[in-house]
Design a protein around this motif. Structure first.
Motif, short mmCIF file in Angstrom:
data_model
loop_
_atom_site.label_atom_id
_atom_site.label_comp_id
_atom_site.label_asym_id
_atom_site.label_seq_id
_atom_site.Cartn_x
_atom_site.Cartn_y
_atom_site.Cartn_z
N VAL A 1 -47.71 1.62 3.42
CA VAL A 1 -46.47 0.94 3.82
C VAL A 1 -45.30 1.92 3.81
CG1 VAL A 1 -44.80 -0.83 3.17
CG2 VAL A 1 -47.25 -1.33 3.08
N VAL A 2 -45.22 2.74 2.76
CA VAL A 2 -44.10 3.70 2.65
C VAL A 2 -44.13 4.71 3.79
CG1 VAL A 2 -43.14 5.56 1.25
CG2 VAL A 2 -43.89 3.45 0.15
N LEU A 3 -45.29 5.33 4.04
CA LEU A 3 -45.38 6.31 5.11
C LEU A 3 -45.23 5.66 6.48
CD1 LEU A 3 -48.18 8.78 3.95
CD2 LEU A 3 -45.70 9.03 3.79
N GLY A 4 -45.74 4.43 6.62
CA GLY A 4 -45.56 3.71 7.88
C GLY A 4 -44.10 3.45 8.18
N ILE A 5 -43.34 3.04 7.17
CA ILE A 5 -41.91 2.81 7.34
C ILE A 5 -41.18 4.12 7.65
CG2 ILE A 5 -39.79 2.10 6.14
CD1 ILE A 5 -41.46 0.05 4.63
N LEU A 6 -41.59 5.20 7.00
CA LEU A 6 -40.97 6.50 7.28
C LEU A 6 -41.25 6.96 8.71
CD1 LEU A 6 -41.63 8.41 3.93
CD2 LEU A 6 -39.48 7.44 4.75
N ILE A 7 -42.49 6.73 9.20
CA ILE A 7 -42.79 7.04 10.59
C ILE A 7 -41.94 6.18 11.53
CG2 ILE A 7 -44.61 6.99 12.36
CD1 ILE A 7 -46.62 7.64 10.18
N TYR A 8 -41.77 4.93 11.16
CA TYR A 8 -40.90 4.01 11.92
C TYR A 8 -39.47 4.56 12.00
CZ TYR A 8 -38.03 -0.20 12.64
OH TYR A 8 -37.10 -1.11 13.09
N LYS A 9 -38.97 5.07 10.88
CA LYS A 9 -37.61 5.63 10.85
C LYS A 9 -37.51 6.90 11.69
CE LYS A 9 -35.73 2.63 8.00
NZ LYS A 9 -34.62 1.75 8.44
N VAL A 10 -38.54 7.76 11.60
CA VAL A 10 -38.54 8.99 12.39
C VAL A 10 -38.57 8.67 13.88
CG1 VAL A 10 -39.87 11.06 12.96
CG2 VAL A 10 -39.61 10.37 10.58
N TYR A 11 -39.38 7.70 14.27
CA TYR A 11 -39.46 7.29 15.67
C TYR A 11 -38.11 6.77 16.17
CZ TYR A 11 -40.75 4.63 19.82
OH TYR A 11 -40.79 4.11 21.09
N GLY A 12 -37.46 5.95 15.35
CA GLY A 12 -36.16 5.41 15.74
C GLY A 12 -35.08 6.48 15.83
N HIS A 13 -35.14 7.47 14.92
CA HIS A 13 -34.12 8.51 14.90
C HIS A 13 -34.26 9.47 16.07
CE1 HIS A 13 -31.18 11.28 13.19
NE2 HIS A 13 -32.04 12.26 13.39
#
Length: 227
Positions: free
Chosen positions: A37-49
């Motif tokens: 969940v943590v790494l998935g959310i971080l990937i989500y943030k990287v994609y959005g940024h």
């Protein structure tokens, strides 16, 4: 221990044994799910940024989190039970995904999320974290390189003999490359690939002011035409 506690413990041990649940496996599942969940959310943030498109797809971004968690779960299930692993291979072999991936970078993010889930499910937590930071650095480097300029296709129509040379001179120091030049009757169509360092398109106004130029069109180019 009374008789009721004995039966409760026996039922739980029987259930846990049939499900392959041990204290070590439960701890592994908890760690894997939390890290997924943590790494998935971080990937989500990287994609959005680093998203470089026009319309941000939140549903696709959320899919990256789900992909990481589900892939980790599948890897844990396959590694804990041979029968489940055979069933998963058979089930996944008949699945067909019809969603078209328009941007190759979206495919990279999907594979990144799946790879993180597999690595976490395999218990290689350090490798998963290191891979995340390596990928983030790679995306940051190449994203900044891309942001140094955007490539456009310039299409100009003119009917003056000298207008073509003036159009090219009006580009100044901008990098450009002639793609095609078509003459139909008295009208010439000039197509060039232009690298713009900024969003300043004042040069288009200068081109339109050239005598003999009928119209000027600027189209963004990212490997395929966007009208």
């Amino acid at each position: 221990m009374n008789l009721q506690d004995y039966f409760k413990k026996s039922v739980w041990e029987s259930f846990a044994g049939s499900q392959g649940l041990t204290s070590d496996f439960v701890v592994t599942v908890i760690i894997s799910m939390v890290l997924s969940v943590v790494l998935g959310i971080l990937i989500y943030k990287v994609y959005g940024h680093y998203f470089g498109g026009v319309v941000f797809s939140n549903s696709f971004a959320v899919t990256l989190v789900g992909m990481t968690v589900l892939t980790s779960m599948l890897t844990l299930a396959i590694s804990s039970n041979v029968i489940i692993s055979l069933g998963m291979v058979g089930a996944l072999s008949i699945v067909r995904y019809r969603t078209a991936i328009k941007d190759p970078m979206d495919l990279l993010y999907l594979f990144w999320a799946i790879s993180e889930g597999i690595t976490i499910g395999a218990g290689l937590y350090v490798l998963a974290v290191i891979t995340f930071f390596v990928m983030m650095i790679v995306i940051h480097i190449f994203y900044n390189k891309k942001k140094r300029g955007a490539i456009y296709i310039l299409v100009a129509h003119y009917d003056s003999e000298t207008a073509g040379d003036q159009i090219i001179r009006s580009l100044g120091k901008m990098k450009h490359q002639l793609k095609s030049k078509t003459i139909r009757n008295n009208v010439t169509e000039l197509t060039m690939e232009v690298l713009c360092r900024s969003n300043n398109t004042l040069f288009l106004e200068n081109m339109k002011a050239i005598e003999g130029v009928r119209d000027v069109t600027l189209i963004q180019y990212n490997g395929e035409y966007h009208g």
